[in-house]
Structures are given as C-alpha cells and as structure tokens.
Write a protein that holds these residues in place. Structure first.
Motif, PDB file in Angstrom:
ATOM      1  N   ALA A  57     178.393 147.258 -11.191  1.00  0.00           N
ATOM      2  CA  ALA A  57     177.959 148.350 -10.316  1.00  0.00           C
ATOM      3  C   ALA A  57     177.762 147.875  -8.882  1.00  0.00           C
ATOM      4  O   ALA A  57     178.052 148.607  -7.934  1.00  0.00           O
ATOM      5  N   TYR A  58     177.275 146.656  -8.726  1.00  0.00           N
ATOM      6  CA  TYR A  58     176.974 146.124  -7.391  1.00  0.00           C
ATOM      7  C   TYR A  58     177.960 145.058  -6.931  1.00  0.00           C
ATOM      8  O   TYR A  58     177.752 144.430  -5.891  1.00  0.00           O
ATOM      9  N   ARG A  59     179.013 144.849  -7.688  1.00  0.00           N
ATOM     10  CA  ARG A  59     179.913 143.712  -7.460  1.00  0.00           C
ATOM     11  C   ARG A  59     180.442 143.641  -6.028  1.00  0.00           C
ATOM     12  O   ARG A  59     180.543 142.564  -5.456  1.00  0.00           O
ATOM     13  N   TYR A  60     180.805 144.755  -5.466  1.00  0.00           N
ATOM     14  CA  TYR A  60     181.483 144.745  -4.164  1.00  0.00           C
ATOM     15  C   TYR A  60     180.543 145.063  -3.001  1.00  0.00           C
ATOM     16  O   TYR A  60     180.992 145.405  -1.918  1.00  0.00           O
ATOM     17  N   LEU A  61     179.251 144.922  -3.232  1.00  0.00           N
ATOM     18  CA  LEU A  61     178.267 145.179  -2.193  1.00  0.00           C
ATOM     19  C   LEU A  61     177.453 143.921  -1.939  1.00  0.00           C
ATOM     20  O   LEU A  61     176.849 143.366  -2.863  1.00  0.00           O
ATOM     21  N   SER A  62     177.429 143.463  -0.707  1.00  0.00           N
ATOM     22  CA  SER A  62     176.521 142.372  -0.360  1.00  0.00           C
ATOM     23  C   SER A  62     175.245 142.910   0.264  1.00  0.00           C
ATOM     24  O   SER A  62     174.166 142.341   0.079  1.00  0.00           O
ATOM     25  N   GLU A  63     175.346 144.023   0.999  1.00  0.00           N
ATOM     26  CA  GLU A  63     174.176 144.678   1.572  1.00  0.00           C
ATOM     27  C   GLU A  63     174.392 146.185   1.483  1.00  0.00           C
ATOM     28  O   GLU A  63     175.469 146.685   1.815  1.00  0.00           O
ATOM     29  N   ALA A  64     173.377 146.897   1.042  1.00  0.00           N
ATOM     30  CA  ALA A  64     173.456 148.353   0.962  1.00  0.00           C
ATOM     31  C   ALA A  64     172.036 148.892   0.900  1.00  0.00           C
ATOM     32  O   ALA A  64     171.372 148.786  -0.122  1.00  0.00           O
ATOM     33  N   TYR A  65     171.567 149.435   2.020  1.00  0.00           N
ATOM     34  CA  TYR A  65     170.205 149.970   2.016  1.00  0.00           C
ATOM     35  C   TYR A  65     170.082 151.082   3.041  1.00  0.00           C
ATOM     36  O   TYR A  65     170.896 151.231   3.956  1.00  0.00           O
ATOM     37  N   GLY A  66     169.053 151.877   2.861  1.00  0.00           N
ATOM     38  CA  GLY A  66     168.701 152.919   3.814  1.00  0.00           C
ATOM     39  C   GLY A  66     167.222 152.836   4.122  1.00  0.00           C
ATOM     40  O   GLY A  66     166.436 152.293   3.331  1.00  0.00           O
ATOM     41  N   GLY A  67     166.818 153.388   5.271  1.00  0.00           N
ATOM     42  CA  GLY A  67     165.422 153.304   5.635  1.00  0.00           C
ATOM     43  C   GLY A  67     165.085 154.115   6.862  1.00  0.00           C
ATOM     44  O   GLY A  67     165.898 154.913   7.352  1.00  0.00           O
ATOM     45  N   TYR A  68     163.875 153.878   7.366  1.00  0.00           N
ATOM     46  CA  TYR A  68     163.362 154.645   8.503  1.00  0.00           C
ATOM     47  C   TYR A  68     162.622 153.703   9.439  1.00  0.00           C
ATOM     48  O   TYR A  68     161.938 152.771   8.995  1.00  0.00           O
ATOM     49  N   HIS A  69     162.775 153.973  10.727  1.00  0.00           N
ATOM     50  CA  HIS A  69     162.081 153.202  11.757  1.00  0.00           C
ATOM     51  C   HIS A  69     160.919 154.016  12.305  1.00  0.00           C
ATOM     52  O   HIS A  69     161.098 155.148  12.767  1.00  0.00           O
ATOM     53  N   PHE A  70     159.717 153.453  12.220  1.00  0.00           N
ATOM     54  CA  PHE A  70     158.524 154.103  12.753  1.00  0.00           C
ATOM     55  C   PHE A  70     158.207 153.514  14.130  1.00  0.00           C
ATOM     56  O   PHE A  70     158.215 152.281  14.313  1.00  0.00           O
ATOM     57  N   ASN A  71     157.914 154.381  15.085  1.00  0.00           N
ATOM     58  CA  ASN A  71     157.591 153.947  16.441  1.00  0.00           C
ATOM     59  C   ASN A  71     156.121 153.545  16.539  1.00  0.00           C
ATOM     60  O   ASN A  71     155.318 154.171  17.233  1.00  0.00           O
ATOM     61  N   ALA A  72     155.761 152.528  15.793  1.00  0.00           N
ATOM     62  CA  ALA A  72     154.399 152.005  15.801  1.00  0.00           C
ATOM     63  C   ALA A  72     154.455 150.529  16.157  1.00  0.00           C
ATOM     64  O   ALA A  72     155.434 149.837  15.841  1.00  0.00           O
ATOM     65  N   LEU A  73     153.388 150.041  16.813  1.00  0.00           N
ATOM     66  CA  LEU A  73     153.354 148.657  17.274  1.00  0.00           C
ATOM     67  C   LEU A  73     154.633 148.385  18.065  1.00  0.00           C
ATOM     68  O   LEU A  73     155.011 149.142  18.938  1.00  0.00           O
ATOM     69  N   HIS A  74     155.329 147.313  17.739  1.00  0.00           N
ATOM     70  CA  HIS A  74     156.636 147.047  18.343  1.00  0.00           C
ATOM     71  C   HIS A  74     157.760 147.436  17.382  1.00  0.00           C
ATOM     72  O   HIS A  74     158.889 146.974  17.514  1.00  0.00           O
ATOM     73  N   GLY A  75     157.452 148.285  16.429  1.00  0.00           N
ATOM     74  CA  GLY A  75     158.423 148.775  15.470  1.00  0.00           C
ATOM     75  C   GLY A  75     158.014 148.459  14.044  1.00  0.00           C
ATOM     76  O   GLY A  75     157.492 147.378  13.754  1.00  0.00           O
ATOM     77  N   VAL A  76     158.221 149.415  13.148  1.00  0.00           N
ATOM     78  CA  VAL A  76     158.005 149.218  11.716  1.00  0.00           C
ATOM     79  C   VAL A  76     159.198 149.813  10.989  1.00  0.00           C
ATOM     80  O   VAL A  76     159.530 150.989  11.182  1.00  0.00           O
ATOM     81  N   ASN A  77     159.871 149.015  10.157  1.00  0.00           N
ATOM     82  CA  ASN A  77     161.029 149.473   9.387  1.00  0.00           C
ATOM     83  C   ASN A  77     160.695 149.452   7.902  1.00  0.00           C
ATOM     84  O   ASN A  77     160.117 148.479   7.399  1.00  0.00           O
ATOM     85  N   VAL A  78     161.068 150.506   7.207  1.00  0.00           N
ATOM     86  CA  VAL A  78     160.941 150.555   5.750  1.00  0.00           C
ATOM     87  C   VAL A  78     162.347 150.752   5.184  1.00  0.00           C
ATOM     88  O   VAL A  78     163.000 151.761   5.471  1.00  0.00           O
ATOM     89  N   ASP A  79     162.825 149.772   4.401  1.00  0.00           N
ATOM     90  CA  ASP A  79     164.178 149.793   3.859  1.00  0.00           C
ATOM     91  C   ASP A  79     164.143 149.621   2.350  1.00  0.00           C
ATOM     92  O   ASP A  79     163.301 148.881   1.819  1.00  0.00           O
ATOM     93  N   ALA A  80     165.084 150.248   1.657  1.00  0.00           N
ATOM     94  CA  ALA A  80     165.205 150.110   0.213  1.00  0.00           C
ATOM     95  C   ALA A  80     166.667 149.958  -0.157  1.00  0.00           C
ATOM     96  O   ALA A  80     167.528 150.683   0.353  1.00  0.00           O
ATOM     97  N   GLY A  81     166.944 149.001  -1.053  1.00  0.00           N
ATOM     98  CA  GLY A  81     168.309 148.744  -1.498  1.00  0.00           C
ATOM     99  C   GLY A  81     168.533 147.262  -1.678  1.00  0.00           C
ATOM    100  O   GLY A  81     167.626 146.518  -2.054  1.00  0.00           O
ATOM    101  N   ILE A  82     169.750 146.804  -1.394  1.00  0.00           N
ATOM    102  CA  ILE A  82     170.090 145.382  -1.460  1.00  0.00           C
ATOM    103  C   ILE A  82     170.101 144.839  -0.042  1.00  0.00           C
ATOM    104  O   ILE A  82     170.830 145.339   0.816  1.00  0.00           O
ATOM    105  N   PHE A  83     169.284 143.835   0.215  1.00  0.00           N
ATOM    106  CA  PHE A  83     169.255 143.213   1.535  1.00  0.00           C
ATOM    107  C   PHE A  83     169.320 141.703   1.375  1.00  0.00           C
ATOM    108  O   PHE A  83     169.008 141.153   0.321  1.00  0.00           O
ATOM    109  N   MET A  84     169.735 141.032   2.427  1.00  0.00           N
ATOM    110  CA  MET A  84     169.918 139.593   2.382  1.00  0.00           C
ATOM    111  C   MET A  84     168.580 138.868   2.222  1.00  0.00           C
ATOM    112  O   MET A  84     167.566 139.257   2.784  1.00  0.00           O
ATOM    113  N   SER A  85     168.616 137.781   1.474  1.00  0.00           N
ATOM    114  CA  SER A  85     167.455 136.905   1.356  1.00  0.00           C
ATOM    115  C   SER A  85     167.393 135.975   2.561  1.00  0.00           C
ATOM    116  O   SER A  85     168.417 135.614   3.146  1.00  0.00           O
TER     117      SER A  85
END
Length: 571
Positions: A249-277
């Motif tokens: 199912a994930y064989r051909y994906l190295s990164e795949a995520y979605g999220g939202y950027h909040f305009n707080a502090l110098h930025g806050v991102n919330v992401d869900a999915g496959i992300f790099m270590s």
C-alpha cells in the motif's frame, strides 16, 4: 469662536516656523562649504521681528490661510463639538513610508506597517475617524536568518524552478554504479539501506512530487520508484501483523502527509501521514548528504515515521517537534503499543546546529509484546571556516552519537540478568567536509562505529530472500547475539550546478562476525528456494538441518570494500 481662536494661534505658530526655516536655509546657502560656529539655541531667535518676506514666503502664507478656511468649512459641517486639530492628529496612526524589512524578519512586516499609513491627500477625510490599531509585524520565518545549505542532511538548492503560491514542485533522481571488490556472483550487497547491487547501473530513487500550500493548508507528496520501492518496505516487519499488505500500500511513497499551519509564535504545523525521520542526521535522499553510504548510526536507524507530528517554532532559532507514530520505522504497529518521540532543533547562528531526537515506549519487536524500546540520537554540526574569496572556501564537521536499549520480553537494558541478556545500542559517526572553488567541489572524510548486542537494529542480510519479517537462521537476531562494526569512507563531489552532483566514493566496512557479501553471494545456486530466508538443502538432499554436510550456506565475510559512482539530481 474658541475653535477659530485656536486656529489663528496655530497659524501664527506655522508662520513663525516657516520664517525660521527660511532664515536657516539662507544661512546654509551662505555657508559656501566652510565650517561655521555652532548655531545658537532656538530660544534666542526673535520671532517678533522677522526679516522681510520674500515672494515665496508670501505664497506659503496664502496657502496657510486657504487651509484655515477649508478647515473651518469642514468643522462647520461636522458635529457641534468637534475635536481640535491637535486631538485629531494624536488619535490617528502616524503616516509612515514603507520601511525596509529588518534582518531576519519577513518582508511582509514592512508591508504590514505601510498598510496603516495615511496618505497626504486623504488626511482631511481621516479627521474624526475612530482610532485604528497598527497591524502587528509578521514573525520572522524560522531558520531563515542564515544560509544552512552547508548542513549534512540538508539540500543545497537555493532556488526552486516553477515555484508558485500554491505548489512547490520537487523532482529527484539517484542513479549509481557500485564496484564491489569481493565480486559477489549474485551482485547482491547486504547490510546497507542505501546500496543494494554491485557491478550494475541502477536507479536507486526516482521521486516526483512537491509541497502544496494555500490558505494555511499544507500537504506533501514524494514518490519513490526504483530500488527504494522494494528495499524500504522489505526492512519493515510490521506488515506481517494483520492484513491488507501495508508494504504494498505504501511501497511507492516516501513522503505523504497533509496538515495545517497555525499563525502562532513563529509558526505551528500539525501534519499527519508518512514523514521523513531525522534520526541519524543523514537524509533519506543522497543528494542532501555529504556522503553516499552513511555510517551504521544512520544506516541502521529509521528513515521514515508513519503518524502525527506537531512542529512548534517558539523563535526563529528553535523547533520543538513531538511525534505520535505507529512504531520504529513501521507502516503499522508491531504489537499493541505505538511509539512516541520528539525532536529539538536549535540553530543560534549561521555556523552552529544542535539536534536531539528521542524515541520511547514503542513495542517494536514483531510478535514480542512487552519488549519496550528507547533511543536517543544527538548531533552537532559546526561550520568552522568560511572564506568565499579563497580556493578552500568552506569547512564543516558533524558529530552524531546514539544510545538505546530494550527491556522486557526476555531482554534487559541494564545488562545480563535474570530478566534476560543485554539488549542495547551504542554508536557514533564523525564526518568532516571541505568545499572548494565557490562550492563547486566537495571532499568528505568520515566513518563511525556501533555496538548492538541483540542485533535489533542490524539490517538483516537478504539471504535467500530474507526480510525483516521472515528472519533467517543464517544470520540470527536473538537476544544476546553480538554485533560490533566500524567503517570509514572518502567522498569527492563535483557540483557544476546547484541541481546536480557527480559523486565518487570509497567505503571500507568491517564487523566482528561474518556479515558482508563474499564472492559466493547470498543467493542459493538455483535462486531463492522455499520460504524466504529458510534453510536450503544441497543438491541430492530432501531435508537439511543446518549441517555443512547437507545445507547450503551463503558466503559472508567480515570486511567489505567498494567504490561508488553516482549522479544525483534535485529540482
């Protein structure tokens, strides 16, 4: 009537100020470039007896009178009790010209201030308006105060072709040729998460994707075609638990995520999915790294996480990022408990980067509930020389240290005891990088060591098609099994463009047990036979028990020497 008296008084003050400025201007005009004595204090000027007015000054006085009449007309049309001109002026934001952005501050900060400016033509219509609050200047973008393309694990591209407000495209290609001095007859290289075949040209990674960003919504997609699409899922044992073939199912994906950027502090991102270590410092993509084959600390630790992360930027120099993930580089859970982690990244200036990654509480041994893993990975990178005018224009080093252990399920962190044998990880890697001729050439020397009793992070050699889930009796990973290894490498890069690297590298690796492919290879004579990783009987035997008299064995050696040539592209 009081209003008109105040206006007359203001007019008299304006006339005096104009006259004083004219007198001062004449004094400067008569200076003729010679040094004059210090001017007397303004209080000594006699406004009661000004010099005769010039034609220009008379025109200015006429203009003042016209303005007074216009103000009187406007005040007569307004409410009975109108604020004075002084009160109106203090209730409005000051008219300012667009200011240049401050160092380290995004350009939108200046435009935000300019939005509050009052144009001269609109000043009269603004009188009596309600007070407006000036817009807050935009926060500085994190880590944008310096050029960090020198870092190991960071791409060195500074411009993105065809970048748009909605989408930033990214294309990567990694093609290599590896010469193995052992000449394995099946051309198979084991024990690496970056190199897999020898004496052949191969596409290790072809990725197409990019970043979507609009209205604070963000998403990233990066495909992986080539050998990575086979080797990365092969090293994840979690698909063996449960159904639906997660590795496919994930064989051909190295990164795949979605999220939202909040305009707080110098930025806050919330992401869900496959992300790099980030564990192990080196990037999953070789273009970003100082070397092609990283040392064991990087090669044997996660390259991706599947879960949720929150990126918090309290300042432009600091990132705090907690993770909730399925497990240690896994598409699913290995047992009944997910893993947790956190990264702290601090870059106080342009020549220093401090990175800490922590992982804990995951039960990451397949079908061994109760065996809990902990890991800490910490790096420092320092650019200790930077002189663009010299042939040797830049120099930097990176040092990474890792520690970890497992406890429960028959093993112990503290050492051999009644709870089980010691199951731990200890390692480091050190690299030094030099750049020449305005970063057109690069030279890297480095290496490292690990000690991993229990072998729970040692990459399993692909003997007879063995996978992380199947295991193999030819190379066991039982509690207490010893494994110590070290390596050294030299890398030369030619970088004629920011988008391409031609790389030549030599690697020497060694272990205390037979581990690397020898001339006989790791594939049975008739190809992979029976169950993945299982024992293969010699010709003429229907059954075999692991005895050399009836069982085929792979050719494993304690050392490995190889040379790599690669072309790396990133847009």
């Amino acid at each position: 009537m009081d209003i008109f008296r105040r206006n007359k008084l203001i007019s008299a003050v304006l006339v005096g100020a104009v006259c004083a400025s004219v007198v001062g201007a004449r004094a400067f005009a008569d200076d003729d470039g010679k040094e004059q004595p210090p001017a007397k204090p303004a209080t000594m000027t006699k406004i009661e007896a000004p010099a005769p007015l010039t034609e220009r000054e008379r025109q200015l006085l006429d203009r003042v009178e016209q303005l007074e009449k216009r103000m009187a007309e406007l005040e007569g049309k307004s409410q009975p009790v109108a604020p004075s001109s002084t009160e109106a002026a203090t209730s409005q934001p000051l008219a300012v010209a667009p200011a240049a952005a401050q160092p380290g501050v995004a350009g939108t900060a200046a435009s935000g201030e300019a939005a509050n400016a009052i144009s001269p033509g609109a000043a009269s219509t603004k009188l009596g308006a309600q007070e407006k609050r000036p817009m807050k200047p935009a926060q500085a973008e994190p880590f944008a105060f310096a050029d960090f393309t020198w870092l190991n694990g960071n791409p060195r591209t500074k411009e993105v072709p065809l970048d748009t407000k909605f989408f930033t495209p990214e294309i990567r290609a990694d093609v290599d040729y590896v010469y193995d001095f052992a000449h394995p007859k099946d051309d198979t290289i084991g024990g690496s998460s970056e190199i897999f075949r020898s004496n052949e040209v191969h596409v290790t990674q072809l990725g197409v994707g990019g970043d979507f960003h609009y209205d604070n919504v963000r998403a990233r997609l990066m495909t992986q075609f080539g050998l990575y699409s086979e080797t990365t899922p092969r090293n994840d044992a979690s698909p063996a638990r449960g159904q639906w073939n997660l590795d496919n199912a994930y064989r051909y994906l190295s990164e795949a995520y979605g999220g939202y950027h909040f305009n707080a502090l110098h930025g806050v991102n919330v992401d869900a999915g496959i992300f790099m270590s980030y564990v192990g410092l080196f990037s999953y993509y070789q273009f970003d790294n100082w070397a092609y084959q990283p040392s064991y600390v990087s090669s044997n630790t996660p390259w991706f996480f599947n879960g949720v992360r929150v990126q918090i930027f309290p300042t432009e120099h600091l990132k705090i990022e907690p993770w909730f993930v399925n497990g240690w580089q896994s598409y699913g859970r290995f047992n009944n408990r997910p893993g947790f982690g956190m990264q702290i990244l601090w870059r106080p200036n342009g020549w220093l980067s401090l990175l800490g990654n922590q992982y804990l509480l995951g039960e990451d041994a397949l079908n061994t509930p109760g065996r809990v893993r902990y890991h800490t990975d910490d790096s420092i990178q320092i650019k200790y020389y930077d002189n663009p005018e010299k042939f040797l224009d830049k120099a930097a080093f990176s040092l990474t240290g890792d520690m970890g252990c497992e406890h429960g399920g028959g093993v112990s962190c503290a050492g051999n005891s009644a709870k089980g044998p010691k199951q731990s990880f200890l390692g480091y890697m050190l690299y030094n990088r030099l750049w020449f001729a305005n970063d057109k050439y690069g030279l890297t020397i480095g290496g490292g060591q690990i000690n991993n009793p229990g072998r729970y992070l040692v990459l399993l050699p692909p003997i007879n098609g063995a996978t992380a889930a199947s295991g193999t009796p030819y190379f066991t990973e039982n509690p207490g099994d010893p494994y110590k290894a070290w390596d050294v490498s030299g890398t030369f890069d030619w970088m004629p463009s920011q988008y391409i690297t031609f790389r030549w590298e030599y690697n020497h690796r060694a272990a205390n047990v037979p581990y690397f492919s020898g001339s006989g290879g790791v594939t049975p004579p008739g190809g992979n036979t029976g169950t993945a990783g299982g024992l293969v009987c010699l010709s003429g035997f229907a059954t075999c028990d692991g005895s050399p008299s009836n069982t085929w064995f792979p050719d494993l050696r304690k050392t490995e020497n190889r040379a790599t040539m690669a072309i790396l592209v990133k847009f």
